[in-house]
Design a protein around this motif. Structure first.
Motif, PDB file in Angstrom:
ATOM      1  N   ARG A  47       0.841  -1.204   0.000  1.00  0.00           N
ATOM      2  CA  ARG A  47       0.000   0.000   0.000  1.00  0.00           C
ATOM      3  C   ARG A  47       0.871   1.247   0.000  1.00  0.00           C
ATOM      4  O   ARG A  47       0.630   2.187  -0.738  1.00  0.00           O
ATOM      5  CB  ARG A  47      -0.923   0.033   1.208  1.00  0.00           C
ATOM      6  N   TYR A  48       1.883   1.269   0.855  1.00  0.00           N
ATOM      7  CA  TYR A  48       2.753   2.443   0.933  1.00  0.00           C
ATOM      8  C   TYR A  48       3.511   2.678  -0.371  1.00  0.00           C
ATOM      9  O   TYR A  48       3.663   3.819  -0.806  1.00  0.00           O
ATOM     10  CB  TYR A  48       3.740   2.317   2.093  1.00  0.00           C
ATOM     11  N   VAL A  49       3.987   1.615  -1.001  1.00  0.00           N
ATOM     12  CA  VAL A  49       4.682   1.781  -2.289  1.00  0.00           C
ATOM     13  C   VAL A  49       3.706   2.336  -3.321  1.00  0.00           C
ATOM     14  O   VAL A  49       4.051   3.229  -4.097  1.00  0.00           O
ATOM     15  CB  VAL A  49       5.333   0.461  -2.761  1.00  0.00           C
ATOM     16  N   TRP A  50       2.479   1.829  -3.330  1.00  0.00           N
ATOM     17  CA  TRP A  50       1.475   2.333  -4.262  1.00  0.00           C
ATOM     18  C   TRP A  50       1.214   3.821  -4.028  1.00  0.00           C
ATOM     19  O   TRP A  50       1.155   4.617  -4.965  1.00  0.00           O
ATOM     20  CB  TRP A  50       0.186   1.524  -4.127  1.00  0.00           C
ATOM     21  N   ILE A  51       1.055   4.214  -2.765  1.00  0.00           N
ATOM     22  CA  ILE A  51       0.823   5.618  -2.431  1.00  0.00           C
ATOM     23  C   ILE A  51       1.987   6.476  -2.922  1.00  0.00           C
ATOM     24  O   ILE A  51       1.789   7.507  -3.558  1.00  0.00           O
ATOM     25  CB  ILE A  51       0.600   5.796  -0.912  1.00  0.00           C
ATOM     26  N   GLU A  52       3.198   6.048  -2.633  1.00  0.00           N
ATOM     27  CA  GLU A  52       4.376   6.818  -3.057  1.00  0.00           C
ATOM     28  C   GLU A  52       4.494   6.855  -4.570  1.00  0.00           C
ATOM     29  O   GLU A  52       4.925   7.858  -5.139  1.00  0.00           O
ATOM     30  CB  GLU A  52       5.642   6.241  -2.428  1.00  0.00           C
ATOM     31  N   SER A  53       4.093   5.770  -5.247  1.00  0.00           N
ATOM     32  CA  SER A  53       4.154   5.771  -6.714  1.00  0.00           C
ATOM     33  C   SER A  53       3.255   6.855  -7.292  1.00  0.00           C
ATOM     34  O   SER A  53       3.582   7.476  -8.294  1.00  0.00           O
ATOM     35  CB  SER A  53       3.769   4.405  -7.286  1.00  0.00           C
ATOM     36  N   ARG A  54       2.132   7.081  -6.647  1.00  0.00           N
ATOM     37  CA  ARG A  54       1.232   8.144  -7.107  1.00  0.00           C
ATOM     38  C   ARG A  54       1.857   9.512  -6.891  1.00  0.00           C
ATOM     39  O   ARG A  54       1.663  10.428  -7.690  1.00  0.00           O
ATOM     40  CB  ARG A  54      -0.112   8.051  -6.394  1.00  0.00           C
ATOM     41  N   ARG A  55       2.602   9.665  -5.815  1.00  0.00           N
ATOM     42  CA  ARG A  55       3.289  10.937  -5.558  1.00  0.00           C
ATOM     43  C   ARG A  55       4.313  11.235  -6.642  1.00  0.00           C
ATOM     44  O   ARG A  55       4.502  12.379  -7.034  1.00  0.00           O
ATOM     45  CB  ARG A  55       4.023  10.907  -4.219  1.00  0.00           C
ATOM     46  N   TYR A  56       5.021  10.196  -7.075  1.00  0.00           N
ATOM     47  CA  TYR A  56       6.107  10.370  -8.033  1.00  0.00           C
ATOM     48  C   TYR A  56       5.661  10.201  -9.481  1.00  0.00           C
ATOM     49  O   TYR A  56       6.436  10.410 -10.391  1.00  0.00           O
ATOM     50  CB  TYR A  56       7.248   9.410  -7.725  1.00  0.00           C
ATOM     51  N   GLY A  57       4.427   9.769  -9.706  1.00  0.00           N
ATOM     52  CA  GLY A  57       3.880   9.731 -11.057  1.00  0.00           C
ATOM     53  C   GLY A  57       4.252   8.522 -11.888  1.00  0.00           C
ATOM     54  O   GLY A  57       4.369   8.635 -13.103  1.00  0.00           O
ATOM     55  N   PHE A  58       4.423   7.366 -11.274  1.00  0.00           N
ATOM     56  CA  PHE A  58       4.635   6.153 -12.067  1.00  0.00           C
ATOM     57  C   PHE A  58       3.610   5.099 -11.657  1.00  0.00           C
ATOM     58  O   PHE A  58       2.975   5.209 -10.610  1.00  0.00           O
ATOM     59  CB  PHE A  58       6.071   5.620 -11.944  1.00  0.00           C
ATOM     60  N   GLU A  59       3.439   4.112 -12.514  1.00  0.00           N
ATOM     61  CA  GLU A  59       2.446   3.061 -12.288  1.00  0.00           C
ATOM     62  C   GLU A  59       3.061   1.882 -11.548  1.00  0.00           C
ATOM     63  O   GLU A  59       4.243   1.586 -11.710  1.00  0.00           O
ATOM     64  CB  GLU A  59       1.887   2.568 -13.629  1.00  0.00           C
ATOM     65  N   ILE A  60       2.224   1.218 -10.754  1.00  0.00           N
ATOM     66  CA  ILE A  60       2.632   0.006 -10.027  1.00  0.00           C
ATOM     67  C   ILE A  60       1.784  -1.158 -10.515  1.00  0.00           C
ATOM     68  O   ILE A  60       0.557  -1.076 -10.503  1.00  0.00           O
ATOM     69  CB  ILE A  60       2.442   0.180  -8.502  1.00  0.00           C
ATOM     70  N   GLY A  62       1.023  -5.429 -10.143  1.00  0.00           N
ATOM     71  CA  GLY A  62       1.087  -6.438  -9.101  1.00  0.00           C
ATOM     72  C   GLY A  62       0.381  -6.039  -7.821  1.00  0.00           C
ATOM     73  O   GLY A  62       0.469  -6.745  -6.820  1.00  0.00           O
ATOM     74  N   TYR A  63      -0.300  -4.917  -7.849  1.00  0.00           N
ATOM     75  CA  TYR A  63      -1.041  -4.465  -6.674  1.00  0.00           C
ATOM     76  C   TYR A  63      -2.277  -3.723  -7.142  1.00  0.00           C
ATOM     77  O   TYR A  63      -2.195  -2.821  -7.976  1.00  0.00           O
ATOM     78  CB  TYR A  63      -0.193  -3.529  -5.810  1.00  0.00           C
ATOM     79  N   THR A  64      -3.424  -4.122  -6.623  1.00  0.00           N
ATOM     80  CA  THR A  64      -4.665  -3.447  -6.952  1.00  0.00           C
ATOM     81  C   THR A  64      -5.191  -2.765  -5.693  1.00  0.00           C
ATOM     82  O   THR A  64      -5.554  -3.446  -4.729  1.00  0.00           O
ATOM     83  CB  THR A  64      -5.719  -4.453  -7.477  1.00  0.00           C
ATOM     84  N   PRO A  65      -5.181  -1.439  -5.686  1.00  0.00           N
ATOM     85  CA  PRO A  65      -5.668  -0.722  -4.499  1.00  0.00           C
ATOM     86  C   PRO A  65      -7.162  -0.947  -4.310  1.00  0.00           C
ATOM     87  O   PRO A  65      -7.906  -1.061  -5.275  1.00  0.00           O
ATOM     88  CB  PRO A  65      -5.360   0.740  -4.814  1.00  0.00           C
ATOM     89  N   ASP A  66      -7.566  -1.012  -3.053  1.00  0.00           N
ATOM     90  CA  ASP A  66      -8.993  -1.135  -2.756  1.00  0.00           C
ATOM     91  C   ASP A  66      -9.521   0.225  -2.288  1.00  0.00           C
ATOM     92  O   ASP A  66      -8.793   1.227  -2.295  1.00  0.00           O
ATOM     93  CB  ASP A  66      -9.264  -2.236  -1.734  1.00  0.00           C
ATOM     94  N   GLU A  67     -10.762   0.245  -1.883  1.00  0.00           N
ATOM     95  CA  GLU A  67     -11.399   1.495  -1.464  1.00  0.00           C
ATOM     96  C   GLU A  67     -10.692   2.122  -0.264  1.00  0.00           C
ATOM     97  O   GLU A  67     -10.555   3.342  -0.174  1.00  0.00           O
ATOM     98  CB  GLU A  67     -12.872   1.209  -1.130  1.00  0.00           C
ATOM     99  N   ARG A  68     -10.224   1.287   0.666  1.00  0.00           N
ATOM    100  CA  ARG A  68      -9.499   1.800   1.837  1.00  0.00           C
ATOM    101  C   ARG A  68      -8.197   2.466   1.416  1.00  0.00           C
ATOM    102  O   ARG A  68      -7.796   3.479   1.988  1.00  0.00           O
ATOM    103  CB  ARG A  68      -9.222   0.663   2.818  1.00  0.00           C
ATOM    104  N   ASP A  69      -7.521   1.881   0.427  1.00  0.00           N
ATOM    105  CA  ASP A  69      -6.284   2.488  -0.062  1.00  0.00           C
ATOM    106  C   ASP A  69      -6.547   3.866  -0.650  1.00  0.00           C
ATOM    107  O   ASP A  69      -5.806   4.809  -0.397  1.00  0.00           O
ATOM    108  CB  ASP A  69      -5.631   1.606  -1.136  1.00  0.00           C
ATOM    109  N   GLU A  70      -7.605   3.961  -1.440  1.00  0.00           N
ATOM    110  CA  GLU A  70      -7.966   5.240  -2.060  1.00  0.00           C
ATOM    111  C   GLU A  70      -8.282   6.289  -0.986  1.00  0.00           C
ATOM    112  O   GLU A  70      -7.849   7.437  -1.091  1.00  0.00           O
ATOM    113  CB  GLU A  70      -9.158   5.070  -3.002  1.00  0.00           C
ATOM    114  N   ARG A  71      -9.026   5.892   0.042  1.00  0.00           N
ATOM    115  CA  ARG A  71      -9.348   6.828   1.128  1.00  0.00           C
ATOM    116  C   ARG A  71      -8.091   7.249   1.870  1.00  0.00           C
ATOM    117  O   ARG A  71      -7.928   8.424   2.222  1.00  0.00           O
ATOM    118  CB  ARG A  71     -10.360   6.204   2.093  1.00  0.00           C
ATOM    119  N   CYS A  72      -7.204   6.296   2.116  1.00  0.00           N
ATOM    120  CA  CYS A  72      -5.945   6.600   2.796  1.00  0.00           C
ATOM    121  C   CYS A  72      -5.137   7.614   1.983  1.00  0.00           C
ATOM    122  O   CYS A  72      -4.623   8.587   2.522  1.00  0.00           O
ATOM    123  CB  CYS A  72      -5.149   5.314   3.001  1.00  0.00           C
TER     124      CYS A  72
END
Length: 103
Positions: A47-60, A62-72
């Motif tokens: 989850r944290y890598v996915w969040i940071e990937s959004r900050r830096y503008g690249f795609e991840i 092997g991981y599908t964020p769920d609704e909780r991830d989006e809210r976080c």
């Protein structure tokens, strides 16, 4: 004075995962990669890598964020903006310089 790095307690297990995720994402962004694949890690670490990937503008992959991830993610963006920290890190990364060989 509160800084972005003080938001994470580095001696905690969760803090260590957040710090590692930030380093991973920064390294990926500095390499100029548009995508990266997650192949291991705890759900929280992913989850944290996915969040940071959004900050830096690249795609991840092997991981599908769920609704909780989006809210976080949304809560973190709001929090950083209210504290006056820059959330988007895309402009802070220097793109690698291409070096061509001798002809």
């Amino acid at each position: 004075i509160e800084s972005e790095s003080s938001l994470v307690m580095s001696d905690s297990k969760i803090g260590a995962q957040i710090s590692a995720s930030r380093r991973i994402a920064k390294n990926i962004a500095e390499k100029g990669w548009a995508t990266a694949e997650l192949i291991a890690g705890t759900r929280l670490m992913q989850r944290y890598v996915w969040i940071e990937s959004r900050r830096y503008g690249f795609e991840i992959g092997g991981y599908t964020p769920d609704e909780r991830d989006e809210r976080c993610y949304d809560r973190l963006v709001d929090y950083f903006e209210k504290k006056g920290f820059a959330w988007d890190k895309r402009s802070t990364i220097k793109k690698p310089t291409k070096v061509s060989g001798a002809a």
